[in-house]
Design a protein around this motif. Sequence first.
Motif, PDB file in Angstrom:
ATOM      1  N   ASP A  44     -12.716  32.768   2.368  1.00 26.17           N
ATOM      2  CA  ASP A  44     -11.947  32.421   1.172  1.00 26.17           C
ATOM      3  C   ASP A  44     -10.697  33.313   1.173  1.00 26.17           C
ATOM      4  O   ASP A  44     -10.785  34.526   0.948  1.00 26.17           O
ATOM      5  CB  ASP A  44     -12.804  32.664  -0.078  1.00 26.17           C
ATOM      6  CG  ASP A  44     -11.995  32.491  -1.360  1.00 26.17           C
ATOM      7  OD1 ASP A  44     -10.794  32.170  -1.272  1.00 26.17           O
ATOM      8  OD2 ASP A  44     -12.571  32.695  -2.451  1.00 26.17           O
TER       9      ASP A  44
ATOM     10  N   ASN B 236      -8.411  33.722  -0.858  1.00 25.82           N
ATOM     11  CA  ASN B 236      -8.092  34.400  -2.120  1.00 25.82           C
ATOM     12  C   ASN B 236      -9.192  35.350  -2.559  1.00 25.82           C
ATOM     13  O   ASN B 236      -9.045  36.043  -3.565  1.00 25.82           O
ATOM     14  CB  ASN B 236      -7.855  33.373  -3.233  1.00 25.82           C
ATOM     15  CG  ASN B 236      -6.560  32.626  -2.997  1.00 25.82           C
ATOM     16  OD1 ASN B 236      -5.563  33.237  -2.606  1.00 25.82           O
ATOM     17  ND2 ASN B 236      -6.581  31.317  -3.175  1.00 25.82           N
TER      18      ASN B 236
ATOM     19  N   TYR C 177     -11.968  34.878  -4.071  1.00 30.27           N
ATOM     20  CA  TYR C 177     -12.183  34.641  -5.507  1.00 30.27           C
ATOM     21  C   TYR C 177     -13.395  35.390  -6.055  1.00 30.27           C
ATOM     22  O   TYR C 177     -13.298  36.107  -7.061  1.00 30.27           O
ATOM     23  CB  TYR C 177     -12.311  33.131  -5.771  1.00 30.27           C
ATOM     24  CG  TYR C 177     -12.580  32.828  -7.223  1.00 30.27           C
ATOM     25  CD1 TYR C 177     -11.542  32.836  -8.152  1.00 30.27           C
ATOM     26  CD2 TYR C 177     -13.879  32.590  -7.673  1.00 30.27           C
ATOM     27  CE1 TYR C 177     -11.783  32.592  -9.499  1.00 30.27           C
ATOM     28  CE2 TYR C 177     -14.130  32.347  -9.017  1.00 30.27           C
ATOM     29  CZ  TYR C 177     -13.079  32.355  -9.917  1.00 30.27           C
ATOM     30  OH  TYR C 177     -13.324  32.125 -11.235  1.00 30.27           O
TER      31      TYR C 177
ATOM     32  N   GLN D 288     -13.517  38.474  -8.607  1.00 30.89           N
ATOM     33  CA  GLN D 288     -14.236  38.323  -9.877  1.00 30.89           C
ATOM     34  C   GLN D 288     -15.158  39.538 -10.104  1.00 30.89           C
ATOM     35  O   GLN D 288     -15.206  40.102 -11.193  1.00 30.89           O
ATOM     36  CB  GLN D 288     -15.069  37.027  -9.788  1.00 30.89           C
ATOM     37  CG  GLN D 288     -15.665  36.560 -11.078  1.00 30.89           C
ATOM     38  CD  GLN D 288     -14.595  36.058 -12.035  1.00 30.89           C
ATOM     39  OE1 GLN D 288     -14.280  36.764 -12.971  1.00 30.89           O
ATOM     40  NE2 GLN D 288     -14.044  34.886 -11.792  1.00 30.89           N
TER      41      GLN D 288
END
Length: 381
Positions: free
Chosen positions: A77, A79, A81, A85
Amino acid sequence: MQSSTHIQANPNAIQPAYPSILDIQAYQIGKPIDELTRELGLTDVVKLASNENPLGCSPKVTLAITQELGGLARYPDGNGYYLKQTISDKTQTDLEQITLGNGSNDILDLIARTFVSSDDAVIYSQYAFVVYQMVTKMQGATGVEVPAKRYGHDLEAMLDGVKNNANAKVVFIANPNNPTGTLLTHDDVRAFASQVDALNKSEHRQVLVVLDEAYIEYSPESNNRALLDEFDNVILVRTFSKAYGLAGLRVGYAISSPAVSEMMNRLRQPFNVNTLAQVAAIASLQDDAFIDTCRTMNEQQRRWLCKQCDVLGLAFVPSSANFVMIEVGDGQAVYQALLEQGVIVRPLVGYGLPNWVRVTVGTPEDNTRLIDTLTDVLETV
Ligand SMILES: Cc1ncc(COP(=O)(O)O)c(C=O)c1O
């Protein structure tokens, strides 16, 4: 065919982008265990040279990585994510404030590439983590090395450095510092950030204050997260390589203002943090008990090591991290003699500290082996 060992390096053959790159010494890594095993045929090697976690990583990490092994044909991924988070929950920051790195060295490099040009100056302390001057030279910028105070950062002198260099763009502060282990109080760091912020506002400057908190899990009392709510120009840099025990996976991060992060993300390699590193970092942030265990062992063992230094009559710098800098006489000779006995520590000649070595705090067995071997070595060196 010529083997690579026969090829003569010709430093004049090709010129680097900036002449200052010719002054850069390649980063000295702690000697890997396998290399020593190969070179000296030793089987029982203890490595106390790179401030890695002697207890490894959380068992939750091992499980998370194992579960991810079937998905490696896919790109990570880009980014990050879920990792962002998890960091965001842990640090009470917004996702837009987080920049992920392939280790925190990648973040330090990214900061320099994004914000430092060859017309700028970068302020750092004598005896501070060597990568600050490397990334400064990489950009062809001027490095301003401020003399240390009792082996730690002299923030007053560093503030003068900012005032006296109108082109200062970045200040690097390692807290705790590597290799000296010194810690700045929260109040002192806040006062410094506040004064730089005032200078930025009154003189229309844009000086960034980078707080490198690679060892913060060992001294949580000096966590400077709160500064991000007050000052737009502060960047915190953290890593999973030390207390979290993930040095081999390469993952670190910065938290900053969204504007700083957005700028750095323009230059960040899209897949700089691999899939296994992302899941491992997430799992490691979900095991506070593991970090508590590591911190407790580190404190007990660091105290024990310092007591043994007293017994041996060796000076040391009180440390807030997972290593101790010890004055041993001829640091390079002691390093070499320990190496021959299968104990790897870090000589500090490159830091201008030829009489010192830096030792990572290990397990009780590692530390006993170090002290026993050092006791023998000091009789002969
Ligand atoms: C102060 C400091 N910052 C950053 C790093 C870089 O660590 P990594 O790139 O493994 O996150 C180190 C590693 O020794 C360090 O001591």
